[in-house]
Design a protein around this motif. Structure first.
Motif, PDB file in Angstrom:
ATOM      1  N   LEU A 144       0.849  -1.182   0.000  1.00 36.22           N
ATOM      2  CA  LEU A 144       0.000   0.000   0.000  1.00 36.22           C
ATOM      3  C   LEU A 144       0.888   1.237   0.000  1.00 36.22           C
ATOM      4  O   LEU A 144       1.800   1.356   0.829  1.00 36.22           O
ATOM      5  N   VAL A 145       0.618   2.147  -0.919  1.00 35.15           N
ATOM      6  CA  VAL A 145       1.432   3.354  -1.049  1.00 35.15           C
ATOM      7  C   VAL A 145       0.521   4.528  -1.390  1.00 35.15           C
ATOM      8  O   VAL A 145      -0.533   4.342  -2.011  1.00 35.15           O
ATOM      9  N   GLN A 146       0.928   5.712  -0.977  1.00 34.47           N
ATOM     10  CA  GLN A 146       0.146   6.908  -1.296  1.00 34.47           C
ATOM     11  C   GLN A 146       0.448   7.398  -2.707  1.00 34.47           C
ATOM     12  O   GLN A 146       1.493   7.081  -3.286  1.00 34.47           O
ATOM     13  N   VAL A 147      -0.459   8.194  -3.213  1.00 35.25           N
ATOM     14  CA  VAL A 147      -0.263   8.799  -4.535  1.00 35.25           C
ATOM     15  C   VAL A 147       1.078   9.542  -4.563  1.00 35.25           C
ATOM     16  O   VAL A 147       1.414  10.259  -3.617  1.00 35.25           O
ATOM     17  N   GLY A 148       1.806   9.326  -5.647  1.00 31.55           N
ATOM     18  CA  GLY A 148       3.107   9.952  -5.791  1.00 31.55           C
ATOM     19  C   GLY A 148       4.249   9.140  -5.221  1.00 31.55           C
ATOM     20  O   GLY A 148       5.416   9.482  -5.425  1.00 31.55           O
ATOM     21  N   GLY A 149       3.926   8.071  -4.524  1.00 36.85           N
ATOM     22  CA  GLY A 149       4.950   7.230  -3.917  1.00 36.85           C
ATOM     23  C   GLY A 149       5.589   6.274  -4.912  1.00 36.85           C
ATOM     24  O   GLY A 149       5.277   6.284  -6.104  1.00 36.85           O
ATOM     25  N   SER A 150       6.470   5.435  -4.385  1.00 37.64           N
ATOM     26  CA  SER A 150       7.220   4.493  -5.215  1.00 37.64           C
ATOM     27  C   SER A 150       7.194   3.096  -4.611  1.00 37.64           C
ATOM     28  O   SER A 150       7.064   2.937  -3.391  1.00 37.64           O
ATOM     29  N   LEU A 151       7.313   2.115  -5.478  1.00 29.31           N
ATOM     30  CA  LEU A 151       7.458   0.725  -5.075  1.00 29.31           C
ATOM     31  C   LEU A 151       8.399   0.049  -6.053  1.00 29.31           C
ATOM     32  O   LEU A 151       8.515   0.463  -7.208  1.00 29.31           O
ATOM     33  N   ARG A 152       9.031  -1.011  -5.560  1.00 30.33           N
ATOM     34  CA  ARG A 152       9.873  -1.828  -6.430  1.00 30.33           C
ATOM     35  C   ARG A 152       9.397  -3.270  -6.331  1.00 30.33           C
ATOM     36  O   ARG A 152       9.462  -3.877  -5.256  1.00 30.33           O
ATOM     37  N   LEU A 153       8.935  -3.790  -7.447  1.00 27.11           N
ATOM     38  CA  LEU A 153       8.520  -5.184  -7.509  1.00 27.11           C
ATOM     39  C   LEU A 153       9.697  -6.028  -7.989  1.00 27.11           C
ATOM     40  O   LEU A 153      10.477  -5.593  -8.829  1.00 27.11           O
ATOM     41  N   SER A 154       9.769  -7.239  -7.458  1.00 23.52           N
ATOM     42  CA  SER A 154      10.801  -8.174  -7.885  1.00 23.52           C
ATOM     43  C   SER A 154      10.152  -9.498  -8.257  1.00 23.52           C
ATOM     44  O   SER A 154       9.106  -9.865  -7.722  1.00 23.52           O
ATOM     45  N   CYS A 155      10.799 -10.195  -9.156  1.00 26.38           N
ATOM     46  CA  CYS A 155      10.323 -11.509  -9.574  1.00 26.38           C
ATOM     47  C   CYS A 155      11.535 -12.425  -9.655  1.00 26.38           C
ATOM     48  O   CYS A 155      12.464 -12.153 -10.423  1.00 26.38           O
ATOM     49  N   ALA A 156      11.503 -13.479  -8.864  1.00 32.05           N
ATOM     50  CA  ALA A 156      12.594 -14.450  -8.856  1.00 32.05           C
ATOM     51  C   ALA A 156      12.182 -15.667  -9.660  1.00 32.05           C
ATOM     52  O   ALA A 156      11.071 -16.186  -9.489  1.00 32.05           O
ATOM     53  N   ALA A 157      13.069 -16.108 -10.529  1.00 31.59           N
ATOM     54  CA  ALA A 157      12.783 -17.247 -11.400  1.00 31.59           C
ATOM     55  C   ALA A 157      13.661 -18.432 -11.037  1.00 31.59           C
ATOM     56  O   ALA A 157      14.840 -18.271 -10.706  1.00 31.59           O
ATOM     57  N   SER A 158      13.075 -19.608 -11.114  1.00 35.45           N
ATOM     58  CA  SER A 158      13.848 -20.822 -10.889  1.00 35.45           C
ATOM     59  C   SER A 158      14.433 -21.297 -12.213  1.00 35.45           C
ATOM     60  O   SER A 158      14.044 -20.824 -13.280  1.00 35.45           O
ATOM     61  N   GLY A 159      15.354 -22.200 -12.156  1.00 36.64           N
ATOM     62  CA  GLY A 159      15.886 -22.780 -13.376  1.00 36.64           C
ATOM     63  C   GLY A 159      17.180 -22.122 -13.831  1.00 36.64           C
ATOM     64  O   GLY A 159      17.504 -21.005 -13.423  1.00 36.64           O
ATOM     65  N   ARG A 160      17.876 -22.797 -14.731  1.00 36.52           N
ATOM     66  CA  ARG A 160      19.173 -22.306 -15.194  1.00 36.52           C
ATOM     67  C   ARG A 160      19.127 -21.682 -16.571  1.00 36.52           C
ATOM     68  O   ARG A 160      20.165 -21.337 -17.120  1.00 36.52           O
ATOM     69  N   THR A 161      17.924 -21.543 -17.133  1.00 35.33           N
ATOM     70  CA  THR A 161      17.823 -21.008 -18.487  1.00 35.33           C
ATOM     71  C   THR A 161      17.094 -19.667 -18.503  1.00 35.33           C
ATOM     72  O   THR A 161      16.453 -19.313 -19.484  1.00 35.33           O
ATOM     73  N   PHE A 162      17.217 -18.926 -17.422  1.00 32.05           N
ATOM     74  CA  PHE A 162      16.507 -17.649 -17.310  1.00 32.05           C
ATOM     75  C   PHE A 162      16.841 -16.718 -18.459  1.00 32.05           C
ATOM     76  O   PHE A 162      15.976 -15.976 -18.943  1.00 32.05           O
ATOM     77  N   ASN A 163      18.084 -16.730 -18.911  1.00 31.97           N
ATOM     78  CA  ASN A 163      18.479 -15.800 -19.971  1.00 31.97           C
ATOM     79  C   ASN A 163      17.979 -16.207 -21.349  1.00 31.97           C
ATOM     80  O   ASN A 163      18.341 -15.585 -22.345  1.00 31.97           O
ATOM     81  N   ARG A 164      17.147 -17.220 -21.428  1.00 32.59           N
ATOM     82  CA  ARG A 164      16.518 -17.615 -22.688  1.00 32.59           C
ATOM     83  C   ARG A 164      15.063 -17.165 -22.745  1.00 32.59           C
ATOM     84  O   ARG A 164      14.334 -17.532 -23.675  1.00 32.59           O
TER      85      ARG A 164
END
Length: 125
Positions: free
Chosen positions: A10-30
Motif C-alpha cells: 500500500l502506497v500513497q499517490v506519488g509514492g514508489s514501489l519496487r517489484l521483484s520476480c525471482a525465477a527458478s531454473g538455469r535457463t533464465f536468460n533464454r
C-alpha cells in the motif's frame, strides 16, 4: 520455470514501489520477461517487458516515464521500479516469462508461457 513475485503493498499517490520476480531454473536468460497487471473487474493488461538480454524494453503508454523494468540474468531476477504512482496503477501485478531469445520484448499475454502468482499494489489517494 517457476516465478515468484514480491514487493507489492500500500502506497500513497506519488509514492514508489519496487517489484521483484525471482525465477527458478538455469535457463533464465533464454526468456523474455514481462509485467502485467489486473485491476478489479478489468482484464489483465501489459505494463512493461524486457528482452532476454536486457538490451531492449517496452512500456505501456500509461506507465512510460514512471516505471522502469530491469533484469539480472546472473541472479535470475526481473524488477519493476514504479515511481509517481497513481490510483489507476492499483491492481495485482504479475510477472511472466516467454520462451525465446527475441530482440524485441514480448507485449501480449499469449506470448508468455509462465506466470507468477501476482502481488497486490494499492495506491491510495
Amino acid at each position: 520455470v517457476q516465478l515468484q513475485a514480491s514487493g507489492g503493498g500500500l502506497v500513497q499517490v506519488g509514492g514508489s514501489l519496487r517489484l521483484s520476480c525471482a525465477a527458478s531454473g538455469r535457463t533464465f536468460n533464454r526468456y523474455g520477461m514481462g509485467w502485467f497487471r489486473q485491476a478489479p473487474g478489468k482484464e489483465r493488461e501489459f505494463v512493461a517487458a524486457i528482452n532476454w538480454s536486457g538490451a531492449s524494453t517496452k512500456y505501456a503508454d500509461s506507465v512510460k516515464g514512471r516505471f522502469t523494468i530491469s533484469r539480472d540474468n546472473a541472479k535470475n531476477t526481473v524488477s519493476l521500479r514504479m515511481n509517481s504512482l497513481e490510483p489507476e496503477d492499483t491492481g495485482v501485478y504479475y510477472c511472466a516469462a516467454g520462451s525465446g531469445t527475441y530482440s524485441n520484448p514480448l507485449r501480449t499475454i499469449h506470448e508468455y508461457d509462465y506466470w507468477g502468482q501476482g502481488t497486490q499494489v494499492t495506491v491510495s489517494s
